[in-house]
Write a protein that holds these residues in place. Structure first.
Motif, PDB file in Angstrom:
ATOM      1  N   PRO A  52       0.821  -1.209   0.000  1.00 21.90           N
ATOM      2  CA  PRO A  52       0.000   0.000   0.000  1.00 21.90           C
ATOM      3  C   PRO A  52       0.862   1.271   0.000  1.00 21.90           C
ATOM      4  CG  PRO A  52      -0.732  -1.537   1.696  1.00 21.90           C
ATOM      5  CD  PRO A  52       0.564  -2.061   1.165  1.00 21.90           C
ATOM      6  N   ALA A  53       0.402   2.279  -0.716  1.00 21.25           N
ATOM      7  CA  ALA A  53       1.148   3.536  -0.832  1.00 21.25           C
ATOM      8  C   ALA A  53       1.478   4.137   0.529  1.00 21.25           C
ATOM      9  CB  ALA A  53       0.363   4.533  -1.683  1.00 21.25           C
ATOM     10  N   SER A  54       0.549   4.039   1.479  1.00 21.57           N
ATOM     11  CA  SER A  54       0.794   4.624   2.804  1.00 21.57           C
ATOM     12  C   SER A  54       1.961   3.935   3.512  1.00 21.57           C
ATOM     13  CB  SER A  54      -0.463   4.552   3.665  1.00 21.57           C
ATOM     14  OG  SER A  54      -0.869   3.199   3.831  1.00 21.57           O
ATOM     15  N   GLU A  55       2.070   2.622   3.344  1.00 19.83           N
ATOM     16  CA  GLU A  55       3.179   1.881   3.955  1.00 19.83           C
ATOM     17  C   GLU A  55       4.495   2.200   3.247  1.00 19.83           C
ATOM     18  OE1 GLU A  55       3.228  -0.029   6.696  1.00 19.83           O
ATOM     19  OE2 GLU A  55       1.128   0.444   7.006  1.00 19.83           O
ATOM     20  N   LEU A  56       4.463   2.246   1.918  1.00 23.64           N
ATOM     21  CA  LEU A  56       5.681   2.530   1.154  1.00 23.64           C
ATOM     22  C   LEU A  56       6.198   3.934   1.438  1.00 23.64           C
ATOM     23  CD1 LEU A  56       4.969   0.823  -2.268  1.00 23.64           C
ATOM     24  CD2 LEU A  56       6.261  -0.059  -0.319  1.00 23.64           C
ATOM     25  N   GLU A  57       5.293   4.871   1.692  1.00 22.86           N
ATOM     26  CA  GLU A  57       5.705   6.231   2.033  1.00 22.86           C
ATOM     27  C   GLU A  57       6.589   6.216   3.283  1.00 22.86           C
ATOM     28  OE1 GLU A  57       3.686  10.360   3.604  1.00 22.86           O
ATOM     29  OE2 GLU A  57       2.488   9.046   2.324  1.00 22.86           O
ATOM     30  N   LEU A  58       6.208   5.431   4.273  1.00 22.06           N
ATOM     31  CA  LEU A  58       7.023   5.312   5.488  1.00 22.06           C
ATOM     32  C   LEU A  58       8.349   4.619   5.187  1.00 22.06           C
ATOM     33  CD1 LEU A  58       4.254   4.222   8.015  1.00 22.06           C
ATOM     34  CD2 LEU A  58       5.395   6.450   7.893  1.00 22.06           C
ATOM     35  N   LEU A  59       8.312   3.550   4.398  1.00 23.11           N
ATOM     36  CA  LEU A  59       9.524   2.793   4.099  1.00 23.11           C
ATOM     37  C   LEU A  59      10.532   3.611   3.301  1.00 23.11           C
ATOM     38  CD1 LEU A  59       7.874  -0.633   3.237  1.00 23.11           C
ATOM     39  CD2 LEU A  59       9.176  -0.041   5.304  1.00 23.11           C
ATOM     40  N   ARG A  60      10.056   4.514   2.482  1.00 23.17           N
ATOM     41  CA  ARG A  60      10.956   5.360   1.677  1.00 23.17           C
ATOM     42  C   ARG A  60      11.755   6.332   2.537  1.00 23.17           C
ATOM     43  NH1 ARG A  60       6.554   5.148  -2.390  1.00 23.17           N
ATOM     44  NH2 ARG A  60       7.463   4.160  -4.230  1.00 23.17           N
ATOM     45  N   ARG A  61      11.342   6.551   3.757  1.00 25.79           N
ATOM     46  CA  ARG A  61      12.072   7.464   4.651  1.00 25.79           C
ATOM     47  C   ARG A  61      13.360   6.840   5.191  1.00 25.79           C
ATOM     48  NH1 ARG A  61       6.887   9.687   8.042  1.00 25.79           N
ATOM     49  NH2 ARG A  61       5.896  10.697   6.269  1.00 25.79           N
ATOM     50  N   VAL A  62      13.501   5.525   5.026  1.00 23.98           N
ATOM     51  CA  VAL A  62      14.702   4.821   5.494  1.00 23.98           C
ATOM     52  C   VAL A  62      15.700   4.772   4.346  1.00 23.98           C
ATOM     53  CG1 VAL A  62      15.593   2.672   6.449  1.00 23.98           C
ATOM     54  CG2 VAL A  62      13.323   3.481   7.122  1.00 23.98           C
ATOM     55  N   ALA A  63      16.879   5.356   4.549  1.00 23.68           N
ATOM     56  CA  ALA A  63      17.865   5.509   3.476  1.00 23.68           C
ATOM     57  C   ALA A  63      18.441   4.181   3.003  1.00 23.68           C
ATOM     58  CB  ALA A  63      18.994   6.431   3.939  1.00 23.68           C
ATOM     59  N   ALA A  64      18.695   3.260   3.920  1.00 22.61           N
ATOM     60  CA  ALA A  64      19.312   1.981   3.560  1.00 22.61           C
ATOM     61  C   ALA A  64      19.108   0.991   4.696  1.00 22.61           C
ATOM     62  CB  ALA A  64      20.801   2.143   3.278  1.00 22.61           C
ATOM     63  N   THR A  65      19.304  -0.274   4.384  1.00 24.33           N
ATOM     64  CA  THR A  65      19.297  -1.332   5.384  1.00 24.33           C
ATOM     65  C   THR A  65      20.738  -1.795   5.565  1.00 24.33           C
ATOM     66  OG1 THR A  65      17.061  -2.020   4.823  1.00 24.33           O
ATOM     67  CG2 THR A  65      18.447  -3.639   5.941  1.00 24.33           C
ATOM     68  N   ILE A  66      21.201  -1.779   6.799  1.00 28.58           N
ATOM     69  CA  ILE A  66      22.587  -2.122   7.111  1.00 28.58           C
ATOM     70  C   ILE A  66      22.606  -3.426   7.900  1.00 28.58           C
ATOM     71  CG2 ILE A  66      24.676  -1.382   8.330  1.00 28.58           C
ATOM     72  CD1 ILE A  66      23.661   1.527   7.857  1.00 28.58           C
ATOM     73  N   ALA A  67      23.314  -4.423   7.373  1.00 30.41           N
ATOM     74  CA  ALA A  67      23.454  -5.710   8.058  1.00 30.41           C
ATOM     75  C   ALA A  67      24.576  -5.609   9.084  1.00 30.41           C
ATOM     76  CB  ALA A  67      23.756  -6.812   7.051  1.00 30.41           C
ATOM     77  N   VAL A  68      24.280  -6.057  10.300  1.00 30.66           N
ATOM     78  CA  VAL A  68      25.262  -6.069  11.388  1.00 30.66           C
ATOM     79  C   VAL A  68      25.287  -7.455  12.013  1.00 30.66           C
ATOM     80  CG1 VAL A  68      25.050  -3.594  11.885  1.00 30.66           C
ATOM     81  CG2 VAL A  68      23.563  -5.213  13.065  1.00 30.66           C
ATOM     82  N   ASP A  69      26.335  -7.722  12.774  1.00 26.06           N
ATOM     83  CA  ASP A  69      26.426  -9.041  13.405  1.00 26.06           C
ATOM     84  C   ASP A  69      25.484  -9.185  14.589  1.00 26.06           C
ATOM     85  OD1 ASP A  69      28.008  -7.185  14.777  1.00 26.06           O
ATOM     86  OD2 ASP A  69      29.490  -8.674  15.386  1.00 26.06           O
ATOM     87  N   ASP A  70      25.127  -8.074  15.248  1.00 24.63           N
ATOM     88  CA  ASP A  70      24.279  -8.152  16.441  1.00 24.63           C
ATOM     89  C   ASP A  70      23.520  -6.838  16.628  1.00 24.63           C
ATOM     90  OD1 ASP A  70      23.163  -8.375  18.985  1.00 24.63           O
ATOM     91  OD2 ASP A  70      25.005  -9.063  19.940  1.00 24.63           O
ATOM     92  N   VAL A  71      22.212  -6.877  16.489  1.00 23.02           N
ATOM     93  CA  VAL A  71      21.385  -5.682  16.629  1.00 23.02           C
ATOM     94  C   VAL A  71      21.462  -5.097  18.040  1.00 23.02           C
ATOM     95  CG1 VAL A  71      18.960  -4.921  16.725  1.00 23.02           C
ATOM     96  CG2 VAL A  71      19.814  -6.083  14.707  1.00 23.02           C
ATOM     97  N   ASP A  72      21.577  -5.936  19.067  1.00 28.16           N
ATOM     98  CA  ASP A  72      21.687  -5.410  20.429  1.00 28.16           C
ATOM     99  C   ASP A  72      22.953  -4.568  20.585  1.00 28.16           C
ATOM    100  OD1 ASP A  72      19.299  -6.591  21.310  1.00 28.16           O
ATOM    101  OD2 ASP A  72      20.332  -8.483  21.718  1.00 28.16           O
ATOM    102  N   GLU A  73      24.044  -5.049  20.023  1.00 28.93           N
ATOM    103  CA  GLU A  73      25.292  -4.288  20.069  1.00 28.93           C
ATOM    104  C   GLU A  73      25.153  -3.001  19.254  1.00 28.93           C
ATOM    105  OE1 GLU A  73      30.071  -4.646  19.167  1.00 28.93           O
ATOM    106  OE2 GLU A  73      28.742  -6.245  18.478  1.00 28.93           O
ATOM    107  N   ALA A  74      24.504  -3.081  18.104  1.00 34.13           N
ATOM    108  CA  ALA A  74      24.267  -1.890  17.286  1.00 34.13           C
ATOM    109  C   ALA A  74      23.478  -0.856  18.085  1.00 34.13           C
ATOM    110  CB  ALA A  74      23.537  -2.261  16.001  1.00 34.13           C
ATOM    111  N   HIS A  75      22.480  -1.313  18.823  1.00 36.64           N
ATOM    112  CA  HIS A  75      21.677  -0.421  19.666  1.00 36.64           C
ATOM    113  C   HIS A  75      22.569   0.312  20.657  1.00 36.64           C
ATOM    114  CE1 HIS A  75      18.899   0.719  22.905  1.00 36.64           C
ATOM    115  NE2 HIS A  75      17.933   0.675  21.996  1.00 36.64           N
ATOM    116  N   ARG A  76      23.447  -0.413  21.328  1.00 32.32           N
ATOM    117  CA  ARG A  76      24.348   0.208  22.315  1.00 32.32           C
ATOM    118  C   ARG A  76      25.286   1.225  21.655  1.00 32.32           C
ATOM    119  NH1 ARG A  76      24.178  -5.085  24.152  1.00 32.32           N
ATOM    120  NH2 ARG A  76      26.086  -5.652  23.059  1.00 32.32           N
TER     121      ARG A  76
END
Length: 117
Positions: A52-76
């Motif tokens: 849906p256009a409304s969902e894609l509008e929100l998703l377009r605000r995210v510049a990129a997806t970055i893969a990391v080894d551990d999201v908890d560590e990324a959070h810290r």
């Protein structure tokens, strides 16, 4: 925090047409799933999204997806550097993710392939 790579986020109108093109381009099969009413296909360095256009509008605000080894560590690390966590960490079909706004205002998704505890 180790950054393993990044995915280019591509919003498409027709997932069934787009997936074969990107599979041939990237030389691999797409991992497909649905999340929040949005169809997603990860193929090579591309993250295709359709919905849906409304969902894609929100998703377009995210510049990129970055893969990391551990999201908890990324959070810290991110909070320690002054980033604002918008959402997560949350489980996804492919692992866990979080959405963060860097101090410069750019928004990124961080993902790992770890199943939720």
């Amino acid at each position: 925090m180790e950054i393993l790579g990044a995915s280019l986020r591509v919003c498409v109108d027709d997932m069934e047409t787009a997936v074969p093109f990107y599979e041939r381009l990237a030389g691999g099969r797409a991992l497909r799933f649905e999340r929040g009413g949005v169809q997603v296909a990860a193929v090579g360095c591309f993250l295709l999204m359709s919905g849906p256009a409304s969902e894609l509008e929100l998703l377009r605000r995210v510049a990129a997806t970055i893969a990391v080894d551990d999201v908890d560590e990324a959070h810290r690390v991110l909070t320690g550097l002054g980033a604002r966590i918008i959402a997560g960490p949350l489980p996804t079909p492919a692992g866990r993710n979080l959405i963060a706004a860097h101090p410069d205002g750019v928004v990124y998704e961080y993902v790992d392939r770890r199943p939720p505890a």
